[in-house]
Design a protein around this motif. Structure first.
Motif, PDB file in Angstrom:
ATOM      1  N   THR A 134      46.669 -63.727  57.184  1.00 43.26           N
ATOM      2  CA  THR A 134      46.922 -62.285  57.033  1.00 43.26           C
ATOM      3  C   THR A 134      47.289 -61.873  55.613  1.00 43.26           C
ATOM      4  N   ASN A 135      47.167 -62.783  54.666  1.00 37.85           N
ATOM      5  CA  ASN A 135      47.513 -62.449  53.281  1.00 37.85           C
ATOM      6  C   ASN A 135      46.537 -61.394  52.752  1.00 37.85           C
ATOM      7  N   SER A 136      47.074 -60.266  52.338  1.00 37.02           N
ATOM      8  CA  SER A 136      46.217 -59.117  51.993  1.00 37.02           C
ATOM      9  C   SER A 136      45.309 -59.374  50.796  1.00 37.02           C
ATOM     10  N   ASP A 137      45.762 -60.192  49.845  1.00 39.85           N
ATOM     11  CA  ASP A 137      44.916 -60.472  48.671  1.00 39.85           C
ATOM     12  C   ASP A 137      44.551 -61.953  48.589  1.00 39.85           C
ATOM     13  N   PHE A 138      44.603 -62.635  49.743  1.00 41.54           N
ATOM     14  CA  PHE A 138      44.258 -64.061  49.804  1.00 41.54           C
ATOM     15  C   PHE A 138      45.050 -64.881  48.789  1.00 41.54           C
ATOM     16  N   ALA A 139      46.355 -64.635  48.770  1.00 47.13           N
ATOM     17  CA  ALA A 139      47.293 -65.380  47.908  1.00 47.13           C
ATOM     18  C   ALA A 139      46.958 -65.240  46.429  1.00 47.13           C
ATOM     19  N   GLY A 140      46.324 -64.129  46.077  1.00 43.10           N
ATOM     20  CA  GLY A 140      46.069 -63.855  44.665  1.00 43.10           C
ATOM     21  C   GLY A 140      44.930 -64.640  44.051  1.00 43.10           C
ATOM     22  N   ILE A 141      44.048 -65.210  44.869  1.00 47.01           N
ATOM     23  CA  ILE A 141      42.923 -65.965  44.300  1.00 47.01           C
ATOM     24  C   ILE A 141      41.937 -65.002  43.642  1.00 47.01           C
ATOM     25  N   ASP A 142      41.135 -65.544  42.779  1.00 43.66           N
ATOM     26  CA  ASP A 142      40.074 -64.755  42.145  1.00 43.66           C
ATOM     27  C   ASP A 142      38.896 -64.710  43.114  1.00 43.66           C
ATOM     28  N   THR A 143      38.761 -63.587  43.822  1.00 41.88           N
ATOM     29  CA  THR A 143      37.709 -63.498  44.841  1.00 41.88           C
ATOM     30  C   THR A 143      36.312 -63.409  44.229  1.00 41.88           C
ATOM     31  N   LYS A 144      36.249 -63.308  42.905  1.00 47.63           N
ATOM     32  CA  LYS A 144      34.941 -63.346  42.251  1.00 47.63           C
ATOM     33  C   LYS A 144      34.499 -64.783  41.983  1.00 47.63           C
ATOM     34  N   SER A 145      35.396 -65.713  42.285  1.00 49.01           N
ATOM     35  CA  SER A 145      35.070 -67.131  42.114  1.00 49.01           C
ATOM     36  C   SER A 145      34.753 -67.735  43.481  1.00 49.01           C
ATOM     37  N   SER A 146      33.512 -68.147  43.643  1.00 49.03           N
ATOM     38  CA  SER A 146      33.114 -68.761  44.916  1.00 49.03           C
ATOM     39  C   SER A 146      33.877 -70.061  45.169  1.00 49.03           C
ATOM     40  N   LEU A 147      34.229 -70.744  44.079  1.00 46.83           N
ATOM     41  CA  LEU A 147      34.987 -71.990  44.215  1.00 46.83           C
ATOM     42  C   LEU A 147      36.370 -71.721  44.808  1.00 46.83           C
ATOM     43  N   GLU A 148      37.035 -70.682  44.315  1.00 46.88           N
ATOM     44  CA  GLU A 148      38.371 -70.355  44.833  1.00 46.88           C
ATOM     45  C   GLU A 148      38.298 -69.835  46.271  1.00 46.88           C
ATOM     46  N   ILE A 149      37.219 -69.150  46.591  1.00 44.84           N
ATOM     47  CA  ILE A 149      37.020 -68.699  47.975  1.00 44.84           C
ATOM     48  C   ILE A 149      36.912 -69.900  48.908  1.00 44.84           C
ATOM     49  N   GLU A 150      36.153 -70.911  48.488  1.00 43.64           N
ATOM     50  CA  GLU A 150      36.010 -72.124  49.303  1.00 43.64           C
ATOM     51  C   GLU A 150      37.350 -72.853  49.445  1.00 43.64           C
ATOM     52  N   GLU A 151      38.133 -72.841  48.371  1.00 44.29           N
ATOM     53  CA  GLU A 151      39.453 -73.480  48.427  1.00 44.29           C
ATOM     54  C   GLU A 151      40.364 -72.757  49.421  1.00 44.29           C
ATOM     55  N   TYR A 152      40.252 -71.439  49.448  1.00 43.70           N
ATOM     56  CA  TYR A 152      41.095 -70.696  50.386  1.00 43.70           C
ATOM     57  C   TYR A 152      40.642 -70.928  51.830  1.00 43.70           C
ATOM     58  N   LYS A 153      39.339 -71.056  52.025  1.00 44.45           N
ATOM     59  CA  LYS A 153      38.836 -71.371  53.367  1.00 44.45           C
ATOM     60  C   LYS A 153      39.357 -72.743  53.820  1.00 44.45           C
ATOM     61  N   LYS A 154      39.441 -73.681  52.871  1.00 47.00           N
ATOM     62  CA  LYS A 154      40.018 -74.991  53.192  1.00 47.00           C
ATOM     63  C   LYS A 154      41.498 -74.861  53.539  1.00 47.00           C
ATOM     64  N   LEU A 155      42.171 -73.953  52.833  1.00 52.92           N
ATOM     65  CA  LEU A 155      43.592 -73.728  53.110  1.00 52.92           C
ATOM     66  C   LEU A 155      43.791 -73.213  54.535  1.00 52.92           C
ATOM     67  N   ILE A 156      42.912 -72.320  54.969  1.00 57.82           N
ATOM     68  CA  ILE A 156      42.971 -71.819  56.348  1.00 57.82           C
ATOM     69  C   ILE A 156      42.759 -72.965  57.337  1.00 57.82           C
ATOM     70  N   SER A 157      41.747 -73.774  57.051  1.00 57.72           N
ATOM     71  CA  SER A 157      41.438 -74.903  57.936  1.00 57.72           C
ATOM     72  C   SER A 157      42.578 -75.915  57.980  1.00 57.72           C
ATOM     73  N   ASN A 158      43.148 -76.216  56.814  1.00 52.61           N
ATOM     74  CA  ASN A 158      44.237 -77.200  56.748  1.00 52.61           C
ATOM     75  C   ASN A 158      45.502 -76.699  57.446  1.00 52.61           C
ATOM     76  N   SER A 159      45.785 -75.410  57.291  1.00 57.23           N
ATOM     77  CA  SER A 159      46.986 -74.863  57.936  1.00 57.23           C
ATOM     78  C   SER A 159      46.843 -74.904  59.457  1.00 57.23           C
ATOM     79  N   TYR A 160      45.621 -74.716  59.934  1.00 55.18           N
ATOM     80  CA  TYR A 160      45.389 -74.804  61.380  1.00 55.18           C
ATOM     81  C   TYR A 160      45.486 -76.257  61.853  1.00 55.18           C
ATOM     82  N   SER A 161      44.971 -77.183  61.052  1.00 55.27           N
ATOM     83  CA  SER A 161      45.087 -78.607  61.400  1.00 55.27           C
ATOM     84  C   SER A 161      46.550 -79.039  61.451  1.00 55.27           C
ATOM     85  N   ASP A 162      47.337 -78.549  60.499  1.00 58.36           N
ATOM     86  CA  ASP A 162      48.773 -78.859  60.495  1.00 58.36           C
ATOM     87  C   ASP A 162      49.454 -78.306  61.748  1.00 58.36           C
TER      88      ASP A 162
END
Length: 235
Positions: free
Chosen positions: A99-127
């Motif tokens: 629910t983070n409104s700005d995705f924890a401040g990542i640069d959404t113009k960077s596809s790499l950072e978007i993928e990292e945030y998607k991993k963060l979502i996946s990892n938090s669910y695994s935890d």
């Protein structure tokens, strides 16, 4: 004179005979009784001491078993307490990531950072799932575990797709921006629309979920207080 001496001697023998016959058996009888009484007392004392030793040994064994059971029970209470706290922590992290409104401040113009945030979502669910396994193993309250299941399903239904969908849209928007020539204003407007829709959907759905989250946390808190009281009574 000799006749008198003989009579006196005979009388003396008779007296001695009666003494031996009547007094000595009585004396030895009493002596035997005393010896028997002392022997009985010795036997009884030995039996009492033997019983005391057996009782003491059994009592010590019982005390040890009770201490072991108490210690084991306290250990389980501690594990149960830790499982509840850990699950609530992992749940809060997962919800915040979704629910983070700005995705924890990542640069959404960077596809790499978007993928990292998607991993963060996946990892938090695994935890969360890892914590859930311990939660269900140690928490001896079916109402609480069922409530945790229902809350997790509700979050998966209402929140998960919103974040992932927005991230995917932003990633494709980045690709289009890289490929575009002069027509970038439309793509930038599109990005703003993605963000606005994402935030509106988050607010709308978190409003529905928030009461369920509060109720679950309250029930966990109440259960923890009961555990603390039970632990104090066990000491």
């Amino acid at each position: 004179m000799e006749y008198i001496n003989t009579i006196i001697l005979l009388i003396a023998f008779l007296i001695l005979y009666f003494l031996i016959k009547n007094m000595l058996p009585s004396y030895f009888g009493e002596k035997g009784k005393n010896l028997a009484t002392k022997q009985d007392i010795t036997d009884i004392t030995e039996k009492v001491e033997s019983v005391k030793q057996i009782f003491t040994a059994q009592n010590e064994k019982l005390k040890f078993n009770l201490q072991f059971l108490t210690s084991s029970q306290l250990g389980l209470y501690q594990e149960e307490r830790n499982a509840i706290i850990d699950y609530n922590q992992k749940l809060a992290i997962w919800i915040n990531v979704l629910t983070n409104s700005d995705f924890a401040g990542i640069d959404t113009k960077s596809s790499l950072e978007i993928e990292e945030y998607k991993k963060l979502i996946s990892n938090s669910y695994s935890d969360l799932l890892e914590s859930e396994a311990k939660f269900k193993l140690f928490v001896d309250n079916s109402e609480l575990t069922n409530q945790a299941d229902n809350l997790k399903i509700l979050i998966l239904d209402k929140l998960c797709d919103i974040a992932n969908s927005c991230l995917i849209e932003l990633k494709y928007n980045n690709i289009n921006l890289e490929r575009s020539g002069n027509d970038t204003e439309k793509l930038h407007d599109e990005r703003m629309t993605f963000h606005d829709n994402y935030n509106k959907s988050i607010v709308e759905n978190i409003t529905l979920i928030a009461p369920v989250i509060r109720e679950f946390r309250k029930n966990c808190k109440d259960y923890l207080y009961r555990l603390i009281k039970t632990t104090e009574q066990s000491h």
